[in-house]
Design an enzyme around this catalytic site. Structure first.
Site, mmCIF file in Angstrom:
data_model
loop_
_atom_site.group_PDB
_atom_site.id
_atom_site.type_symbol
_atom_site.label_atom_id
_atom_site.label_comp_id
_atom_site.label_asym_id
_atom_site.label_seq_id
_atom_site.Cartn_x
_atom_site.Cartn_y
_atom_site.Cartn_z
ATOM 1 N N HIS A 85 -3.822 6.086 3.470
ATOM 2 C CA HIS A 85 -4.583 4.909 3.032
ATOM 3 C C HIS A 85 -4.039 3.606 3.636
ATOM 4 C CE1 HIS A 85 -5.743 1.781 0.008
ATOM 5 N NE2 HIS A 85 -6.878 2.442 0.008
ATOM 6 N N ASP A 139 0.838 -1.193 0.000
ATOM 7 C CA ASP A 139 0.000 0.000 0.000
ATOM 8 C C ASP A 139 0.879 1.251 0.000
ATOM 9 O OD1 ASP A 139 -2.338 1.813 0.833
ATOM 10 O OD2 ASP A 139 -3.285 -0.164 0.865
ATOM 11 N N SER A 156 -11.263 -0.967 -0.837
ATOM 12 C CA SER A 156 -9.991 -0.906 -0.097
ATOM 13 C C SER A 156 -10.177 -1.287 1.355
ATOM 14 C CB SER A 156 -9.437 0.527 -0.104
ATOM 15 O OG SER A 156 -8.562 0.727 -1.163
#
Ligand code: CA
Length: 405
Positions: free
Chosen positions: A195, A162, A346
């Site tokens: 994120h 990520d 996600s």
């Protein structure tokens, strides 16, 4: 824990940098991507050695820059600054070269939609210490707390491919055991986007007195930074991340990113990671279209998103779907020692990755195929009333998986 170390650490990417310049030398900002058309992955015929690959590419002199060998897939990524088509033709004339593929860009998959903004709690500019730990709705919905009496993911290695993870986040730090930054090897895999930290918290935020708790609160987290500060990353960086996962004995890899284009070389890398025993889990996508890659590959568990009412939103991609997990209004850890509510497939994918970690603690010899078979056993998922192409086998249930492995 259980993983066979394949000795690939010895084969890790070698930076050659023609003329002493490697690809990273000119990149100061991680968010600055070299224009994709210049970036290529040269695929060699099977068995072509590193000296043979070097021989092919070195004769091009300054026509190419920044070679990186990817041993996982018998390929080398390069940058062709100019006369791209001519140089490609020249490379392809060599009998040791099988193909040239574009080094495609993948993007993180939080929901990029103004409606998602209303789910974001005002967090201010300062860290927001939580007065006491809350259990996010998604963790409860998949019955993770009921599974913790039997398994918390202890000893299971979960790689988060990520934007990185905030390495000193107070609700993650004790579970973070290592990582790599394949975008910029001079830097740590610290999260410059947020994120990856959010995704990591869904898998394994610590069960303590603050913030949130993850599905597998004692799993080992590894930050594999393959996406930049803007949430984008090249295929070559992702392939390098997968190589690292194999060499370091990862058990599970979560990939909350995607692209719409299929890539033979990526599929080969994914297949090799699968065959090395890594359970691969990925987000299906948020544009309401067909399942993105890598989730669309058979070796990868594709995850759709559901909301608090067990509805699957229209933006959750469909087609090749394996399971559904919570992915709307998910509260988790965020960079800056914060917490944030985000939506997207996600967020669904790491719920499933966490369930895989819970299972692997009690069944450490399970292969990716065995893990898939257990998750999809009749009775181990909840039918949300959608077709297979939208919900897969249905909503995952950690407790059912642990009690019926
Ligand atoms: Ca916590």
């Amino acid at each position: 824990m259980r993983k066979i170390f394949l000795g690939l650490s010895l084969l890790l990417v070698i930076f050659l940098g023609l003329g002493g310049i490697n690809i990273f030398a000119g990149i100061d900002e991680d968010s600055e991507l070299i224009p994709a058309p210049q970036r290529k992955i040269v695929v060699f015929r099977e068995g072509a050695s590193i000296p043979e690959r070097n021989a092919v590419l070195k004769q091009l002199g300054t026509k190419i820059k920044g070679m990186r060998h990817h041993n996982l897939v018998n390929a080398t990524s390069v940058v062709i600054p100019e006369n791209i088509e001519e140089v490609e033709a020249e490379i392809l004339r060599n009998p040791n070269v099988k193909a040239i593929e574009p080094d495609i860009v993948f993007t993180a998959l939080p929901l990029r939609n103004p409606h998602s903004e209303r789910f974001i709690r005002p967090s201010g500019t300062k860290p927001t210490p939580q007065p006491s730990q809350v259990i996010p709705w998604g963790i409860s919905r998949i019955n993770a707390p009921q599974a913790w009496g039997t398994s918390t993911g202890t000893g299971v290695n979960v790689a988060i491919l990520d934007t990185g993870i905030q390495l000193n986040h107070p609700d993650l730090q004790v579970n973070i055991k290592g990582g790599i930054n394949t975008i910029n090897p001079r830097k740590t895999p610290n999260d410059d986007n947020g994120h990856g930290t959010h995704v990591a918290g869904i898998v394994a935020a610590v069960n303590n007195s603050i913030g949130v708790v993850g599905v597998a609160p004692e799993a080992n987290l590894y930050a594999v930074k393959v996406l930049n500060a803007a949430g984008s990353g090249y295929l070559s960086d992702i392939i390098e991340g997968l190589e690292w996962c194999i060499s370091r004995g990862m058990d599970v890899a979560n990939m909350s990113f995607g692209a719409s284009s299929d890539s033979p070389i990526f599929h080969e890398a994914i297949t090799n990671a699968y065959n090395a025993g890594i359970v691969l889990v990925a987000a299906a996508g948020n544009d309401g279209g067909s399942t993105l890659y890598p989730a669309a590959y058979n070796e990868v568990i594709a995850v759709a998103a559901s909301d608090e009412n067990n509805q699957i939103p229209s933006w959750s991609n469909r087609g090749k779907i394996d399971f559904t997990a919570p992915g709307v209004s998910i509260y988790s850890t965020y960079k800056g020692s914060k917490y944030k509510t985000l939506s997207g497939t996600s967020m669904a994918s790491p719920h499933v990755a966490g369930v895989c970690a819970l299972l692997l603690q009690i069944k450490p010899t399970y292969s990716p195929r065995d893990v898939y078979a257990t998750l999809s056993k009749p009775g181990n998922t909840v039918d949300l009333g959608y077709t297979q192409s939208i919900q897969g086998y249905g909503l995952v249930d950690a407790y059912k998986v642990i009690t019926n492995p």
